[in-house]
Enzyme design. Sequence first.
Site, short mmCIF file in Angstrom:
data_model
loop_
_atom_site.label_atom_id
_atom_site.label_comp_id
_atom_site.label_asym_id
_atom_site.label_seq_id
_atom_site.Cartn_x
_atom_site.Cartn_y
_atom_site.Cartn_z
N ASN A 147 0.79 -1.22 0.00
CA ASN A 147 0.00 0.00 0.00
C ASN A 147 0.83 1.28 0.00
O ASN A 147 0.33 2.34 -0.35
CB ASN A 147 -0.95 0.02 1.21
CG ASN A 147 -0.21 -0.14 2.52
OD1 ASN A 147 0.49 -1.14 2.72
ND2 ASN A 147 -0.35 0.81 3.43
N GLN A 175 -5.21 -3.53 -1.96
CA GLN A 175 -4.70 -2.59 -2.96
C GLN A 175 -4.62 -3.20 -4.36
O GLN A 175 -4.22 -2.51 -5.30
CB GLN A 175 -3.31 -2.11 -2.54
CG GLN A 175 -3.28 -1.26 -1.29
CD GLN A 175 -3.92 0.10 -1.49
OE1 GLN A 175 -4.10 0.57 -2.62
NE2 GLN A 175 -4.28 0.74 -0.40
N GLY A 195 -14.02 -2.33 0.58
CA GLY A 195 -14.85 -1.59 -0.36
C GLY A 195 -14.37 -0.19 -0.65
O GLY A 195 -14.40 0.28 -1.79
N CYS A 312 -3.11 5.16 7.41
CA CYS A 312 -3.41 4.62 8.74
C CYS A 312 -2.37 5.05 9.77
O CYS A 312 -2.64 5.04 10.97
CB CYS A 312 -3.46 3.10 8.69
SG CYS A 312 -4.66 2.45 7.53
#
Length: 370
Positions: A147, A175, A195, A312
């Site tokens: 990612n 990803q 999603g 994140c």
Amino acid sequence: MIYLDNSATTKPHAEVLDTFVKASNIYYANPASLHRLGNEAEDLLESARKQLQTLLGFKRVVFTSGGTEANNLALRGVAYANKAKGRHIISCKTEHPSVLEPLKQLEKEGFEVSLLDVDSEGAIDLEQLKKKLRADTILVSLMQVNNEIGTIHPIADIHRILSGTRTLLHVDAVQGIGRLPLDSQAMPDLLTVSGHKLHGLKNSGLLAINKAELMPILFGGGQEGGLRSGTVSVPNAAAIAKAIRLASPVEDHLTWNAELRSFFAGFQDIHIVSPIGAAPHILAIAIAGVRGETLVSGLQQENVFVSTSSACSSKNKQTSHVIEAIGLPREYRDGTIRMSFGALTAHREIIEFKKHFIHVYKLIKGVEQS
């Protein structure tokens, strides 16, 4: 506005939002209820599930609140269900925290975890994987696409290495799905999908299963075949099915990636972090002597949105574990930013981005504007 942070999240497709709203208005009943409205909601839920099984090529789909829960279910569910067969799990140092953190917890519970090293491009050594495999290895968990820098793991090769063993293969495809294909002849045993990375909705994900014995990590009413208790959101299930139906690789991403690589190659103090052959929708670079946060802030003033690394963890001010694992030279480590494209990205945004980047670069570097 120029939005190049699609690996963090994507803007939902209008069709996905329409599906969600319609399902929320019409199929609002609890799918576990015995009355007609409950039966209608259950029918839509199971229709979405069957569509996803067909689209993904998996025998079973368990709806979750997102990629993090799906990864936790895959790791902890397999570990608990198979601990009599073994307690050894293999993963990689550059995995997402939603894989690495559950693995840390499993280690505290008596499981043994081996994390594969990566080279300067974020690639694993398949020979090291072979050496780490043991008779008591119950699971290998590796992401399809990193990612932060876009490195693609060779899932088909890994599948062949595990063929004939009792070791299960879990792939975090958050990803990758919708952007890169999986080899239909080398499908993993478990697959994680989220999603909101696919122009779908947040709090919407799934774990697809082909061959795996799992124990639940949430207990309650026994929904989702006993693997994920809690009332299932039928609108979310319908929405993620629509998002995956709409998802397809964007050929322009490869062209735009190459265009930006050529652009950044013109700067002597910029290092292109993402390897050649990485996923085309992700491009990470680093500027020597500049903090990534400064770049992000400067570009934001120009109404351009990128990120420093994984969204994140980008606010914790620490060097990314991925950047550390690939051994990026010290002078570049704090200056990494990531640009990522989505299905709604337009070429004009790439063109305009380059103009804004030059402006911000000169301001940060103290270069006089010409």
